[in-house]
Design an enzyme around this catalytic site. Sequence first.
Site, PDB file in Angstrom:
ATOM      1  N   CYS A 381       0.834  -1.194   0.000  1.00 57.68           N
ATOM      2  CA  CYS A 381       0.000   0.000   0.000  1.00 57.68           C
ATOM      3  C   CYS A 381       0.875   1.253   0.000  1.00 57.68           C
ATOM      4  O   CYS A 381       1.465   1.579  -1.022  1.00 57.68           O
ATOM      5  CB  CYS A 381      -0.981  -0.052   1.166  1.00 57.68           C
ATOM      6  N   HIS A 520      -3.571  -5.136   0.502  1.00 56.96           N
ATOM      7  CA  HIS A 520      -2.982  -5.726   1.713  1.00 56.96           C
ATOM      8  C   HIS A 520      -3.039  -7.255   1.666  1.00 56.96           C
ATOM      9  O   HIS A 520      -3.971  -7.864   2.208  1.00 56.96           O
ATOM     10  CB  HIS A 520      -3.728  -5.218   2.950  1.00 56.96           C
ATOM     11  N   GLU A 522      -1.402  -9.332   3.288  1.00 62.13           N
ATOM     12  CA  GLU A 522      -1.238  -9.940   4.621  1.00 62.13           C
ATOM     13  C   GLU A 522      -2.567 -10.321   5.260  1.00 62.13           C
ATOM     14  O   GLU A 522      -2.623 -11.209   6.101  1.00 62.13           O
ATOM     15  CB  GLU A 522      -0.442  -8.995   5.542  1.00 62.13           C
TER      16      GLU A 522
HETATM   17  N1  GLN Z   1      -1.884   6.684   2.993  1.00 59.67           N
HETATM   18  C1  GLN Z   1      -1.994   5.935   1.786  1.00 59.67           C
HETATM   19  C2  GLN Z   1      -3.345   6.108   1.127  1.00 59.67           C
HETATM   20  O1  GLN Z   1      -4.283   6.482   1.767  1.00 59.67           O
HETATM   21  C3  GLN Z   1      -1.696   4.469   2.005  1.00 59.67           C
HETATM   22  C4  GLN Z   1      -2.681   3.783   2.881  1.00 59.67           C
HETATM   23  C5  GLN Z   1      -2.194   2.450   3.376  1.00 59.67           C
HETATM   24  O2  GLN Z   1      -0.992   2.182   3.340  1.00 59.67           O
HETATM   25  N2  GLN Z   1      -3.066   1.620   3.886  1.00 59.67           N
HETATM   26  O3  GLN Z   1      -3.484   5.843  -0.051  1.00 59.67           O
END
Ligand code: GLN
Length: 548
Positions: A381, A520, A522
């Site tokens: 992410c 994600h 994970e």
């Molecule tokens: N802050 C980033 C976004 O909102 C990444 C979010 C995250 O890593 N879950 O896109």
Amino acid sequence: MARYVFITGGVVSSLGKGLASAALGALLQARGYSVRLRKLDPYLNVDPGTMSPFEHGEVFVTDDGAETDLDLGHYERFTGVAARATDSVSSGRIYSNVLDKERRGDYLGKTIQVIPHVTNEIKDFLKIGADEVDFMLCEIGGTVGDIEGLPFFEAIRQFGQEQPRGQCIFMHLTLLPYIAASGELKTKPTQHSVKELRSIGIAPDVLVCRSDMPIPDKERAKLALFCNVRPESVIAAQDLKSIYEAPLAYHAEGLDQAVLDAFGIAPAPRPQLSKWYDVVDRIHHAEGDVKVAIVGKYTQLEDAYKSIAEALTHGGIANRVKVRAEWIDAELFEKDEDIAPILEGYNAILVPGGFGERGTEGKIRAAKFARERKVPYLGICLGMQMAVIEASRNMLGLEDAGSEEFDHEAGDSRYVHVIYHLKEWVEGNRTVKRAVTDDKGGTMRLGAYDAVLTEGSQAAEIYDTLDISERHRHRYEVDIAYRTKLEECGLKFSGLSPDGRLPEIVEIPDHPWYIGVQFHPELKSKPFEPHPLFADFVRAAVEQSRLV
Ligand code: GLN
């Protein structure tokens, strides 16, 4: 209609109720039953989405886009049953529903009270999907005696009364402290805790007692007598080297048998535990280890990245190695010093998700180090966004490359936005629109979205398919407009949303293992089914360890 097991806690918090519930779920499955696990949290936040990871640990995201308590992660990892939005509720959500109904006039002018309106709302929640499974396991957060937990305890008491006899049982977790001076395990706190529970009308059927040592027969008999449970329903829970030993350890203590006995199920089906023996064997007989640096922001509290730590363990299980994950505060890398001496000690680098600008320059430096030194890199992410900014600055020469997220905080526009705020996207067959100024809660691209992988890419090879679905939780996206230029420099966009507008995976083919994912992975990894990306990332780390 499902049978219900209500799991409560007493004496102290953090006894591992979530883990005990998850392990019980796994044991009932091993006996051929279908299960679903639920969490009822007494706090007043409507959901944990806006709670600080420093305070509350990770936010676990479900396929259907709910931001939930991290215990739902344990439930999924142990049972493989995908959690749903309707498996997690807080007092805040319950009250919010009740107040909405009141405003709509649904209560026809009645005086709204905790009993029956709030408790009815909780009971309605408990009944959702009751016909789908054999057992519903419901964990009540907090500790018996907490003021804010009372409506939940009252609701499960009523629920137990309203169902046919034998349909609901109560399992209570407590602590048996060891007093070294007298050399004894003390039962009094447990007696008091059960007394508290009985004073609100709940009599536990099974007692799970955390202790540093086996419970001697004398103490077991005392607990049974004073707490009004059968001696064989007093289950000892000692500390374990790995949480994945819990199903076998609880089985050895007779937990699943005690639960089935309490329901009067006899003869009980024999358990099939080979899956868990295999997992534990792989953990106990690891052949070597690898060190992974996790360069992130919320490094003081390990629970903040709970699913990542577990997914790395699963990657280790897949490769029969022990993964030593070490957390490094990204801000350390923002000083002028050379970061190489720190990072050289690791076989792989992972940059996890995160919010806000703090620490991002450090993460970008870590991504650069991994790329240049050919150390395996997994960016998750925000970690993918860091990899794209790094590539834009240092491979493409776009010096001011950055994310719109960081402008928003600083109030000016300092960067060329290779990462921009997503204001509109397609969810199923509807278009979702959001503004930066919307409520903080629930303004993200959340939950499972499909992605299509490029044939012949490393990602496609790892997944062994071209169509995947993964869970998201973010507001910002990599700008697809930079695709051609970045691909010419060597950063390939190997996974995209089905409409081709949103980059989902980037990779560097001219690198042993350099992958960034906007989702994600994970959240979907399990010990008995390690996520392919984590399994292959750890494999690459093992290979790297052989080079040094
Ligand atoms: N802050 C980033 C976004 O909102 C990444 C979010 C995250 O890593 N879950 O896109």
